[in-house]
Design a protein around this motif. Structure first.
Motif, mmCIF file in Angstrom:
data_model
loop_
_atom_site.group_PDB
_atom_site.id
_atom_site.type_symbol
_atom_site.label_atom_id
_atom_site.label_comp_id
_atom_site.label_asym_id
_atom_site.label_seq_id
_atom_site.Cartn_x
_atom_site.Cartn_y
_atom_site.Cartn_z
ATOM 1 N N GLU A 52 10.396 -19.068 -0.203
ATOM 2 C CA GLU A 52 8.971 -19.316 -0.380
ATOM 3 C C GLU A 52 8.154 -18.717 0.762
ATOM 4 N N MET A 53 8.652 -18.824 1.994
ATOM 5 C CA MET A 53 7.924 -18.274 3.140
ATOM 6 C C MET A 53 7.863 -16.755 3.081
ATOM 7 N N VAL A 54 8.967 -16.120 2.697
ATOM 8 C CA VAL A 54 8.965 -14.663 2.569
ATOM 9 C C VAL A 54 7.887 -14.226 1.583
ATOM 10 N N LEU A 55 7.830 -14.895 0.433
ATOM 11 C CA LEU A 55 6.855 -14.532 -0.588
ATOM 12 C C LEU A 55 5.430 -14.842 -0.132
ATOM 13 N N ARG A 56 5.250 -15.944 0.591
ATOM 14 C CA ARG A 56 3.918 -16.302 1.070
ATOM 15 C C ARG A 56 3.424 -15.289 2.100
ATOM 16 N N LEU A 57 4.287 -14.910 3.045
ATOM 17 C CA LEU A 57 3.901 -13.905 4.030
ATOM 18 C C LEU A 57 3.618 -12.565 3.356
ATOM 19 N N ALA A 58 4.458 -12.203 2.389
ATOM 20 C CA ALA A 58 4.263 -10.936 1.683
ATOM 21 C C ALA A 58 2.924 -10.917 0.948
ATOM 22 N N GLU A 59 2.558 -12.053 0.353
ATOM 23 C CA GLU A 59 1.286 -12.122 -0.360
ATOM 24 C C GLU A 59 0.115 -11.918 0.586
ATOM 25 N N HIS A 60 0.143 -12.570 1.734
ATOM 26 C CA HIS A 60 -0.975 -12.450 2.674
ATOM 27 C C HIS A 60 -0.978 -11.113 3.408
ATOM 28 N N LEU A 61 0.147 -10.422 3.383
ATOM 29 C CA LEU A 61 0.206 -9.075 3.953
ATOM 30 C C LEU A 61 -0.062 -8.004 2.895
ATOM 31 N N GLU A 62 -0.319 -8.435 1.660
ATOM 32 C CA GLU A 62 -0.598 -7.530 0.545
ATOM 33 C C GLU A 62 0.519 -6.505 0.376
ATOM 34 N N VAL A 63 1.747 -6.989 0.436
ATOM 35 C CA VAL A 63 2.912 -6.123 0.270
ATOM 36 C C VAL A 63 3.069 -5.787 -1.208
ATOM 37 N N PRO A 64 3.277 -4.523 -1.575
ATOM 38 C CA PRO A 64 3.495 -4.170 -2.980
ATOM 39 C C PRO A 64 4.686 -4.921 -3.566
ATOM 40 N N VAL A 65 4.657 -5.116 -4.879
ATOM 41 C CA VAL A 65 5.675 -5.922 -5.548
ATOM 42 C C VAL A 65 7.082 -5.386 -5.308
ATOM 43 N N ARG A 66 7.263 -4.087 -5.415
ATOM 44 C CA ARG A 66 8.596 -3.512 -5.182
ATOM 45 C C ARG A 66 9.092 -3.840 -3.776
ATOM 46 N N GLU A 67 8.205 -3.770 -2.799
ATOM 47 C CA GLU A 67 8.594 -4.035 -1.425
ATOM 48 C C GLU A 67 8.827 -5.527 -1.176
ATOM 49 N N ARG A 68 8.222 -6.384 -1.994
ATOM 50 C CA ARG A 68 8.519 -7.815 -1.878
ATOM 51 C C ARG A 68 9.978 -8.076 -2.257
ATOM 52 N N ASN A 69 10.462 -7.379 -3.273
ATOM 53 C CA ASN A 69 11.882 -7.487 -3.611
ATOM 54 C C ASN A 69 12.745 -7.050 -2.437
ATOM 55 N N ALA A 70 12.325 -5.981 -1.755
ATOM 56 C CA ALA A 70 13.096 -5.487 -0.606
ATOM 57 C C ALA A 70 13.125 -6.527 0.514
ATOM 58 N N LEU A 71 12.001 -7.209 0.735
ATOM 59 C CA LEU A 71 11.954 -8.255 1.752
ATOM 60 C C LEU A 71 12.891 -9.407 1.395
ATOM 61 N N LEU A 72 12.893 -9.794 0.128
ATOM 62 C CA LEU A 72 13.782 -10.881 -0.306
ATOM 63 C C LEU A 72 15.244 -10.509 -0.119
ATOM 64 N N LEU A 73 15.603 -9.285 -0.471
ATOM 65 C CA LEU A 73 16.984 -8.834 -0.288
ATOM 66 C C LEU A 73 17.364 -8.842 1.184
ATOM 67 N N ALA A 74 16.453 -8.375 2.040
ATOM 68 C CA ALA A 74 16.740 -8.339 3.469
ATOM 69 C C ALA A 74 16.905 -9.738 4.045
ATOM 70 N N ALA A 75 16.258 -10.724 3.411
ATOM 71 C CA ALA A 75 16.361 -12.110 3.877
ATOM 72 C C ALA A 75 17.548 -12.832 3.249
ATOM 73 N N GLY A 76 18.277 -12.145 2.348
ATOM 74 C CA GLY A 76 19.452 -12.747 1.734
ATOM 75 C C GLY A 76 19.195 -13.442 0.419
#
Length: 273
Positions: A52-76
């Motif tokens: 949830e925190m990864v997605l919340r930070l990504a939303e407020h950083l306006e990270v593109p959807v594809r890159e949000r998946n990359a962040l989730l993968l990097a976080a496990g």
């Protein structure tokens, strides 16, 4: 488009996005309802963020959807957003809606491109501008950047090519900074290396009878100079990578003469099936 996931973990990736957005850890924490200390711990790897925190930070950083998946993968975590083929049954309503929009915009040109500037749909107005181009540029998949900037494409017809080329390349540079796509970078390097046609952009411009409110695309067609202003629309709050990377581009006639000419061509054209 492909995304390379860093093996250094989610922390450095989030820090990179934060720095790109020019936010301090405190500013990001306040927006995300967290603390600067926690954001710092996440970025340095001292704390593993929840999904949830990864997605919340990504939303407020306006990270593109594809890159949000990359962040989730990097976080496990597993990717959250699907990448559905455009011809899949579940996207039928989207396809029909887009086709109605394109038809409704005729006789003016409009098209839909994906994140690599590949044309996925277009109306008859676009076909008008592409008339006479060589077959190798019109063989699917069509790419708008190649068509616009290739010396055998539209480039020789664009009266303000230097300005328009600079606009397109800057647009690609901004997208590369966001998407970090190797295929997009390769496309950029390819089209940036195209030689300019002889005399491109060298013709002095006469004073325009109508002031432009944005950089126009001035293109020769059938002995006339047509002027357009480009408008790009994307989908709001997309939940799918494919949909997130679609863009609908409409070419708005920038003067009454261009609008009248396109209407006259449409009236003279045989009805479509």
């Amino acid at each position: 488009m492909t995304t390379v996931v860093s093996d250094t973990g989610v922390g450095p990736l989030l820090r990179g996005w934060r720095e790109r957005r020019r936010l301090s850890q405190l500013e990001l924490a306040l927006r995300a309802g967290s603390s600067a200390r926690h954001v710092s711990f996440v970025e340095t790897g001292r704390s593993r963020p929840s999904e949830e925190m990864v997605l919340r930070l990504a939303e407020h950083l306006e990270v593109p959807v594809r890159e949000r998946n990359a962040l989730l993968l990097a976080a496990g975590y597993a990717p959250r957003y699907a990448e559905t083929p455009l011809d899949a049954p579940r996207l039928e309503a989207l396809r029909e809606g887009v086709e109605r929009l394109l038809r409704g915009y005729e006789p003016y040109p409009a098209l839909v491109v994906d994140g690599s500037y590949t044309v996925v749909a277009a109306n008859r107005g676009i076909g008008l501008l592409l008339d006479g181009l060589p077959e190798h540029l019109l063989t699917p998949p069509l790419n708008t950047m190649r068509i616009a900037l290739h010396p055998e494409g539209l480039a020789p017809r664009i009266r303000n090519l230097r300005e328009w080329r600079g606009h397109l390349l800057a647009q690609m540079e901004r997208q590369i900074a966001l998407a970090r796509s190797e295929s997009l970078r390769e496309l950029y390097e390819e089209v940036a290396a195209y030689p300019l046609p002889a005399g491109a952009g060298g013709e002095p411009e006469e004073a325009e009878p109508y002031p432009y409110f944005a950089l126009p695309l001035r293109i020769e067609h059938d002995g006339r100079v047509l002027s357009f202003v480009s408008s790009i629309s994307t989908f709001n709050t997309p939940m799918d990578v494919t949909v997130a990377e679609l863009a609908i581009e409409t070419l708005i006639p920038a003067d009454p003469e261009t609008a009248a000419h396109l209407r006259s061509l449409a009236e003279a054209a045989p009805p479509s099936d």
